[in-house]
Design an enzyme around this catalytic site. Structure first.
Site, PDB file in Angstrom:
ATOM      1  N   TYR A 116     -10.294  -1.176  11.349  1.00  0.00           N
ATOM      2  CA  TYR A 116     -11.588  -0.829  10.747  1.00  0.00           C
ATOM      3  C   TYR A 116     -11.990  -1.766   9.613  1.00  0.00           C
ATOM      4  O   TYR A 116     -13.038  -1.589   9.011  1.00  0.00           O
ATOM      5  CB  TYR A 116     -11.599   0.623  10.250  1.00  0.00           C
ATOM      6  N   LYS A 117     -11.168  -2.768   9.313  1.00  0.00           N
ATOM      7  CA  LYS A 117     -11.522  -3.736   8.268  1.00  0.00           C
ATOM      8  C   LYS A 117     -12.194  -4.945   8.917  1.00  0.00           C
ATOM      9  O   LYS A 117     -13.340  -4.871   9.353  1.00  0.00           O
ATOM     10  CB  LYS A 117     -10.272  -4.115   7.472  1.00  0.00           C
TER      11      LYS A 117
ATOM     12  N   ASP B 201       2.891  -5.824   8.163  1.00  0.00           N
ATOM     13  CA  ASP B 201       1.642  -5.064   8.099  1.00  0.00           C
ATOM     14  C   ASP B 201       0.503  -6.077   7.988  1.00  0.00           C
ATOM     15  O   ASP B 201       0.422  -6.833   7.020  1.00  0.00           O
ATOM     16  CB  ASP B 201       1.663  -4.141   6.875  1.00  0.00           C
TER      17      ASP B 201
ATOM     18  N   PHE C  16       0.866  -1.174   0.000  1.00  0.00           N
ATOM     19  CA  PHE C  16       0.000   0.000   0.000  1.00  0.00           C
ATOM     20  C   PHE C  16       0.907   1.230   0.000  1.00  0.00           C
ATOM     21  O   PHE C  16       1.873   1.288   0.767  1.00  0.00           O
ATOM     22  CB  PHE C  16      -0.899  -0.022   1.238  1.00  0.00           C
TER      23      PHE C  16
ATOM     24  N   ARG D 269     -12.504  -5.716  -6.524  1.00  0.00           N
ATOM     25  CA  ARG D 269     -12.176  -6.398  -5.260  1.00  0.00           C
ATOM     26  C   ARG D 269     -13.455  -6.779  -4.526  1.00  0.00           C
ATOM     27  O   ARG D 269     -14.365  -5.958  -4.364  1.00  0.00           O
ATOM     28  CB  ARG D 269     -11.350  -5.499  -4.344  1.00  0.00           C
TER      29      ARG D 269
END
Length: 415
Positions: A232-233, A207, A138, A381
């Site tokens: 938050y995922k 990560d 990312f 996705r």
């Protein structure tokens, strides 16, 4: 399309629908869906933002009206605000395979990546001047690693995870890798790569943003040095919920944070001019915690009570297998191609499909009640959160994808 072809397609659809219903009926996690605020659509974007657990608003209301509104400053002690970063870290620890006392919650993923990378090169010591960084990471991780390198006098070496073994050497100080690739959903070999990094005398930083809450991580078991992740995922902590930092117990005494704030001081209320770091995971703190967001996350973590991460992983793999099977059955050949590995050992909890018309197709999917997302220029996705996504959702999403593609010109294909 001939009559026989139509009959075959109809039979295939009916069979897949029937299988989906049977799989949902046998799913030991199916009852967890009722714990979340969901509508009649298919929500496949939990790898970007997890759904709201239904009990969280009432808990947040208590934080606002009683803890803040009535107790006010007393809540730092009486409501446990001061100890929340470590307490909530201990709630997350079992989900990533860590013993208590090694995770602190607070700040953003980006800030924690900065802390971890700088601390890692300091732990590695003199004589090593390279930081290997996942070239497919990312973007922010790369930006932060470059800033950390400038600060510490190191240089960043971008490298694909598959090429890490060849790139490791006596100059390697630290290696920053993603457990699951955010675009493709590829799961990287955390145990093997961590062992290789250690064999080269370097420090491993992982990560976990796209793996924590979706699959076993095994931080302690595999000897990971430092790790960061968002909440938050798959952890459903809410938009902008605080991230976390893992510092293995063996490194805590040597953990030298580049952001030594008053919250990580051994005597935070002493207000001394000189900094003296606290012991343990508290060293990962910086400033005053984001209490409302943090306690929202703490409430959301209740949905994990009694849930085995192994059971979540088993369902995740079954869901993504079934979705790919439905896509193959429903979608005309050449319109999409999976970039997510077929092998279970290399797959996270999402399916990424290359599609020439990705942007308008995703827009139409969302209009039809199937919410995923895209990564430009051409990747659709679909994130599968096992606590609330079912097999009927997977079948419906693939079927509507096929319908949307049928409405678009058939000239654009992918290899």
């Amino acid at each position: 399309m001939s009559e026989n072809t139509t009959m075959t397609t109809t039979t295939s659809t009916e069979n897949l629908r029937e299988r989906a219903l049977k799989l949902d009926a046998a799913d030991p996690l199916a009852e967890r869906r009722a714990l979340f605020a969901l509508d009649d659509g298919v929500y496949l974007d939990g790898n970007s933002l997890g759904a709201l657990p239904v009990h969280v608003p009432a808990r947040v209301q208590d934080v606002l009206t009683r803890q803040w509104g009535e107790l006010r400053i007393r809540s730092w002690d009486e409501s446990g605000w001061w100890t929340a970063p470590e307490r909530i870290g201990d709630r997350i620890a079992p989900l990533v395979g860590a013993a208590a006392g090694q995770i602190v919650v607070g700040d953003s993923t980006s800030v924690n990546v900065f802390k971890a990378v700088v601390a890692a090169v300091r732990i590695a010591g003199e004589g090593r001047d390279e930081i290997l960084v996942d070239a497919t990471t990312f973007p922010t991780d790369g930006y932060i690693a470059s800033a950390a390198a400038r600060l510490t006098g190191h240089r960043v070496v971008p490298v694909a995870p598959a090429d890490v073994l060849a790139a490791l050497g006596p100059r390697t100080a630290a290696v920053l890798l993603n457990h699951v690739d955010y675009r493709s959903g590829r799961l990287h070999d955390l145990p093997g790569l961590t062992a290789a990094v250690h064999a080269a005398g370097a420090v491993a930083v992982w990560d976990l943003c796209h793996s924590a809450g979706a699959l076993p991580v095994g931080l302690d078991e595999h000897g990971v040095d430092l790790a960061v992740g968002c909440t938050y995922k798959y952890l459903n902590g809410g938009p902008g919920s605080p991230a976390y930092l893992y510092v293995a117990e063996r490194h805590q005494a040597a953990f030298d944070s580049p952001l030594p704030g008053w919250n990580s001081h051994a005597d935070p209320f002493g207000m001394t001019a000189d900094y003296a770091p606290a012991d343990g995971s508290v060293r990962g703190r910086v400033g005053t915690p984001d209490i409302v967001s943090m306690l929202t996350l703490e409430a959301a973590l209740d949905v994990w009570d009694g849930v085995s991460v192994d059971a979540v992983r088993a369902k995740s793999l079954a869901l993504t297998d079934f979705f790919l099977e439905c896509v193959e059955a429903y979608v005309p050949a050449g319109r999409v191609a999976s970039v997510t590995p077929a092998a279970h050992a290399e797959r996270g909890s999402q399916v990424a499909l290359r599609c020439a018309e990705a942007e308008p197709v995703m827009r139409r999917l969302i209009e039809r009640g199937v919410v995923g997302d895209l990564r430009r220029p051409d990747v659709l996705r679909f994130g599968f959160t096992p606590l609330y996504v079912g097999f009927a959702d997977a079948e419906r999403a693939a079927r509507i994808l096929a319908e949307v593609l049928a409405e678009a010109p058939a000239g654009n294909t992918v290899g």
